[in-house]
Design a protein around this motif. Structure first.
Motif, PDB file in Angstrom:
ATOM      1  N   ALA A   1     111.353 -33.800  36.463  1.00  0.00           N
ATOM      2  CA  ALA A   1     110.518 -32.622  36.689  1.00  0.00           C
ATOM      3  C   ALA A   1     109.057 -32.937  36.411  1.00  0.00           C
ATOM      4  CB  ALA A   1     110.992 -31.467  35.802  1.00  0.00           C
ATOM      5  N   ARG A   2     108.795 -33.705  35.362  1.00  0.00           N
ATOM      6  CA  ARG A   2     107.407 -34.053  35.047  1.00  0.00           C
ATOM      7  C   ARG A   2     106.786 -34.891  36.159  1.00  0.00           C
ATOM      8  NH1 ARG A   2     106.329 -37.308  29.603  1.00  0.00           N
ATOM      9  NH2 ARG A   2     107.622 -38.791  30.736  1.00  0.00           N
ATOM     10  N   ARG A   3     107.554 -35.884  36.681  1.00  0.00           N
ATOM     11  CA  ARG A   3     107.023 -36.706  37.768  1.00  0.00           C
ATOM     12  C   ARG A   3     106.733 -35.867  39.007  1.00  0.00           C
ATOM     13  NH1 ARG A   3     111.036 -40.258  35.817  1.00  0.00           N
ATOM     14  NH2 ARG A   3     112.488 -39.597  37.451  1.00  0.00           N
ATOM     15  N   LEU A   4     107.663 -34.980  39.336  1.00  0.00           N
ATOM     16  CA  LEU A   4     107.456 -34.126  40.506  1.00  0.00           C
ATOM     17  C   LEU A   4     106.288 -33.173  40.298  1.00  0.00           C
ATOM     18  CD1 LEU A   4     111.178 -33.306  41.362  1.00  0.00           C
ATOM     19  CD2 LEU A   4     109.607 -34.648  42.767  1.00  0.00           C
ATOM     20  N   HIS A   5     106.188 -32.611  39.096  1.00  0.00           N
ATOM     21  CA  HIS A   5     105.097 -31.679  38.811  1.00  0.00           C
ATOM     22  C   HIS A   5     103.740 -32.382  38.933  1.00  0.00           C
ATOM     23  CE1 HIS A   5     103.304 -28.070  36.957  1.00  0.00           C
ATOM     24  NE2 HIS A   5     102.481 -28.922  36.376  1.00  0.00           N
ATOM     25  N   GLU A   6     103.640 -33.578  38.362  1.00  0.00           N
ATOM     26  CA  GLU A   6     102.378 -34.308  38.421  1.00  0.00           C
ATOM     27  C   GLU A   6     101.992 -34.678  39.850  1.00  0.00           C
ATOM     28  OE1 GLU A   6     103.084 -37.580  35.823  1.00  0.00           O
ATOM     29  OE2 GLU A   6     102.665 -36.430  33.981  1.00  0.00           O
ATOM     30  N   ALA A   7     102.983 -34.920  40.703  1.00  0.00           N
ATOM     31  CA  ALA A   7     102.704 -35.330  42.077  1.00  0.00           C
ATOM     32  C   ALA A   7     102.459 -34.152  43.014  1.00  0.00           C
ATOM     33  CB  ALA A   7     103.865 -36.166  42.615  1.00  0.00           C
ATOM     34  N   LEU A   8     103.099 -33.003  42.739  1.00  0.00           N
ATOM     35  CA  LEU A   8     103.091 -31.919  43.717  1.00  0.00           C
ATOM     36  C   LEU A   8     102.353 -30.663  43.275  1.00  0.00           C
ATOM     37  CD1 LEU A   8     106.843 -32.111  44.827  1.00  0.00           C
ATOM     38  CD2 LEU A   8     104.871 -33.192  45.934  1.00  0.00           C
ATOM     39  N   ALA A   9     102.391 -30.336  42.002  1.00  0.00           N
ATOM     40  CA  ALA A   9     101.851 -29.050  41.550  1.00  0.00           C
ATOM     41  C   ALA A   9     100.344 -28.964  41.787  1.00  0.00           C
ATOM     42  CB  ALA A   9     102.159 -28.826  40.081  1.00  0.00           C
ATOM     43  N   GLY A  10      99.929 -27.807  42.267  1.00  0.00           N
ATOM     44  CA  GLY A  10      98.511 -27.581  42.528  1.00  0.00           C
ATOM     45  C   GLY A  10      98.039 -28.137  43.860  1.00  0.00           C
ATOM     46  N   ARG A  11      98.953 -28.691  44.655  1.00  0.00           N
ATOM     47  CA  ARG A  11      98.609 -29.261  45.957  1.00  0.00           C
ATOM     48  C   ARG A  11      99.390 -28.556  47.066  1.00  0.00           C
ATOM     49  NH1 ARG A  11      98.890 -33.995  42.533  1.00  0.00           N
ATOM     50  NH2 ARG A  11      96.897 -35.089  42.470  1.00  0.00           N
ATOM     51  N   THR A  12      98.822 -28.571  48.257  1.00  0.00           N
ATOM     52  CA  THR A  12      99.434 -27.933  49.411  1.00  0.00           C
ATOM     53  C   THR A  12     100.317 -28.928  50.158  1.00  0.00           C
ATOM     54  OG1 THR A  12      97.578 -26.405  49.671  1.00  0.00           O
ATOM     55  CG2 THR A  12      98.983 -26.739  51.593  1.00  0.00           C
ATOM     56  N   LEU A  13     101.490 -28.472  50.540  1.00  0.00           N
ATOM     57  CA  LEU A  13     102.406 -29.334  51.275  1.00  0.00           C
ATOM     58  C   LEU A  13     101.910 -29.579  52.691  1.00  0.00           C
ATOM     59  CD1 LEU A  13     105.873 -27.840  50.196  1.00  0.00           C
ATOM     60  CD2 LEU A  13     104.805 -29.952  49.370  1.00  0.00           C
ATOM     61  N   THR A  14     101.792 -30.843  53.035  1.00  0.00           N
ATOM     62  CA  THR A  14     101.459 -31.227  54.408  1.00  0.00           C
ATOM     63  C   THR A  14     102.688 -31.734  55.146  1.00  0.00           C
ATOM     64  OG1 THR A  14     100.855 -33.451  53.649  1.00  0.00           O
ATOM     65  CG2 THR A  14      99.082 -31.808  53.796  1.00  0.00           C
ATOM     66  N   ARG A  15     103.763 -31.941  54.386  1.00  0.00           N
ATOM     67  CA  ARG A  15     105.027 -32.359  54.971  1.00  0.00           C
ATOM     68  C   ARG A  15     106.162 -31.751  54.157  1.00  0.00           C
ATOM     69  NH1 ARG A  15     107.484 -38.558  55.436  1.00  0.00           N
ATOM     70  NH2 ARG A  15     109.236 -38.026  56.820  1.00  0.00           N
ATOM     71  N   ALA A  16     107.113 -31.167  54.851  1.00  0.00           N
ATOM     72  CA  ALA A  16     108.272 -30.575  54.175  1.00  0.00           C
ATOM     73  C   ALA A  16     109.456 -30.636  55.119  1.00  0.00           C
ATOM     74  CB  ALA A  16     107.980 -29.137  53.762  1.00  0.00           C
ATOM     75  N   ASP A  17     110.530 -31.222  54.661  1.00  0.00           N
ATOM     76  CA  ASP A  17     111.705 -31.416  55.497  1.00  0.00           C
ATOM     77  C   ASP A  17     112.946 -31.250  54.625  1.00  0.00           C
ATOM     78  OD1 ASP A  17     113.549 -32.110  57.394  1.00  0.00           O
ATOM     79  OD2 ASP A  17     112.880 -34.182  57.636  1.00  0.00           O
ATOM     80  N   LEU A  18     113.708 -30.203  54.880  1.00  0.00           N
ATOM     81  CA  LEU A  18     114.957 -29.958  54.150  1.00  0.00           C
ATOM     82  C   LEU A  18     116.113 -30.325  55.083  1.00  0.00           C
ATOM     83  CD1 LEU A  18     114.154 -26.529  52.439  1.00  0.00           C
ATOM     84  CD2 LEU A  18     113.632 -28.849  51.656  1.00  0.00           C
ATOM     85  N   ARG A  19     116.805 -31.396  54.743  1.00  0.00           N
ATOM     86  CA  ARG A  19     117.826 -31.937  55.640  1.00  0.00           C
ATOM     87  C   ARG A  19     119.230 -31.471  55.257  1.00  0.00           C
ATOM     88  NH1 ARG A  19     115.464 -38.136  56.461  1.00  0.00           N
ATOM     89  NH2 ARG A  19     113.441 -37.472  57.309  1.00  0.00           N
ATOM     90  N   VAL A  20     119.359 -30.181  55.173  1.00  0.00           N
ATOM     91  CA  VAL A  20     120.663 -29.547  55.002  1.00  0.00           C
ATOM     92  C   VAL A  20     120.736 -28.458  56.066  1.00  0.00           C
ATOM     93  CG1 VAL A  20     120.895 -30.075  52.548  1.00  0.00           C
ATOM     94  CG2 VAL A  20     119.709 -27.999  53.247  1.00  0.00           C
ATOM     95  N   PRO A  21     121.902 -28.270  56.680  1.00  0.00           N
ATOM     96  CA  PRO A  21     121.981 -27.369  57.829  1.00  0.00           C
ATOM     97  C   PRO A  21     121.431 -25.971  57.586  1.00  0.00           C
ATOM     98  CG  PRO A  21     123.995 -28.653  57.643  1.00  0.00           C
ATOM     99  CD  PRO A  21     123.181 -28.957  56.416  1.00  0.00           C
TER     100      PRO A  21
END
Length: 272
Positions: free
Chosen positions: A11-31
């Motif tokens: 969670a810390r790694r994901l938070h540091e990489a993603l939090a406060g930033r806008t998604l420019t790519r998002a892909d959920l590969r579940v039906p």
């Protein structure tokens, strides 16, 4: 299997990489959510809850994931080739201009309303690494079914959230009882001490690259009994043993821990 401390690190790694930033790519590969478009949304935070991960987005959405046995989130610089496994194992991609996170082999991945998170994690007991940590409530839940083997009670996330198979075996060793001992037969002072030890160990390990429950610094001795079947107990020298408890393997020292064992005739099955 990831446990509470490794989920906290993820969670810390994901938070540091993603939090406060806008998604420019998002892909959920579940039906069910393959057509969901999350690009343009800002990631607000990534919060661990026991063994669950909650990635909260603006607009009131939460991406809920659970790693179970072999799932993983990997973070790379955007444009860098991911190396977490084959392409077909990727279940989710969340990226911004700087970092991209890839979710591999995620058995649980769902997009829910943030207001409905309780439906995903509301059943969990006190979180060993969360702001709601309540040792008294954890002890109460742990002892709610006196006939239940300690190992099963520790693994039940409804009692206290964050313990997996490694900590289950290690905590039973540190309490000097086997994982098969019914919780109702624990000496009165053991449950509070066991719960406090669980909290202390996860807190100590959440910032370490390698999990450690022992105080010895000898090479190859980070754990007391887990994964050490056939090797000498670090405390007494007896051969560590292993046996099944439910669908998991438990490790114990036959000299340091008292109580029924997985291969002994005195093991008492749980009543129906």
């Amino acid at each position: 299997m990831p446990e509470g401390d490794t989920i906290w690190q993820a969670a810390r790694r994901l938070h540091e990489a993603l939090a406060g930033r806008t998604l420019t790519r998002a892909d959920l590969r579940v039906p069910r959510f393959a057509t969901a478009d999350l690009t343009g949304r800002a990631v607000l935070d990534v919060t661990p809850r026991g063994k669950h991960l909650l990635t909260r987005l603006d607009g009131g959405l939460t991406l809920h994931s659970h790693l179970r046995m072999d799932g993983a989130w990997r973070v790379y610089a955007t444009g860098e080739r991911p190396r977490g496994g084959p392409e077909h194992q990727i279940r989710a991609i969340l990226g911004n201009d700087t970092y991209t996170a890839y979710g591999y082999r995620l058995p649980v991945l769902e997009l829910i309303r943030t207001t409905e998170e309780a439906g995903a994690v509301g059943h969990l007991g006190p979180d060993l690494l969360g702001p709601d940590w309540d040792p008294e409530e954890a002890v109460r839940r742990l002892l709610a079914d006196p006939a239940r083997p300690l190992g099963e009670a520790l693994l039940d996330q409804r009692n206290l959230a964050g313990i997996g198979n490694v900590y289950k075996s290690e905590l039973a060793f540190l309490a000097a009882v086997t994982p098969w001992l019914p919780v109702g037969e624990l000496p009165p002072d053991v449950p509070p001490r066991l719960v406090a030890t669980a909290h202390r160990l996860l807190e100590a390990n959440k910032d370490r690259p390698d999990r450690r429950t022992t105080t010895t610094r000898r090479p190859g001795t980070p754990l007391h009994v887990y994964g050490r079947a056939g090797r000498p107990c670090l405390r007494c020298g007896a051969a560590v043993r292993k046996a099944e408890l439910g669908d998991r393997i438990s490790y114990w020292c036959p000299a340091c821990q008292h109580g029924p064992t997985g291969d002994s005739p005195d093991r008492r099955p749980r009543p129906d």
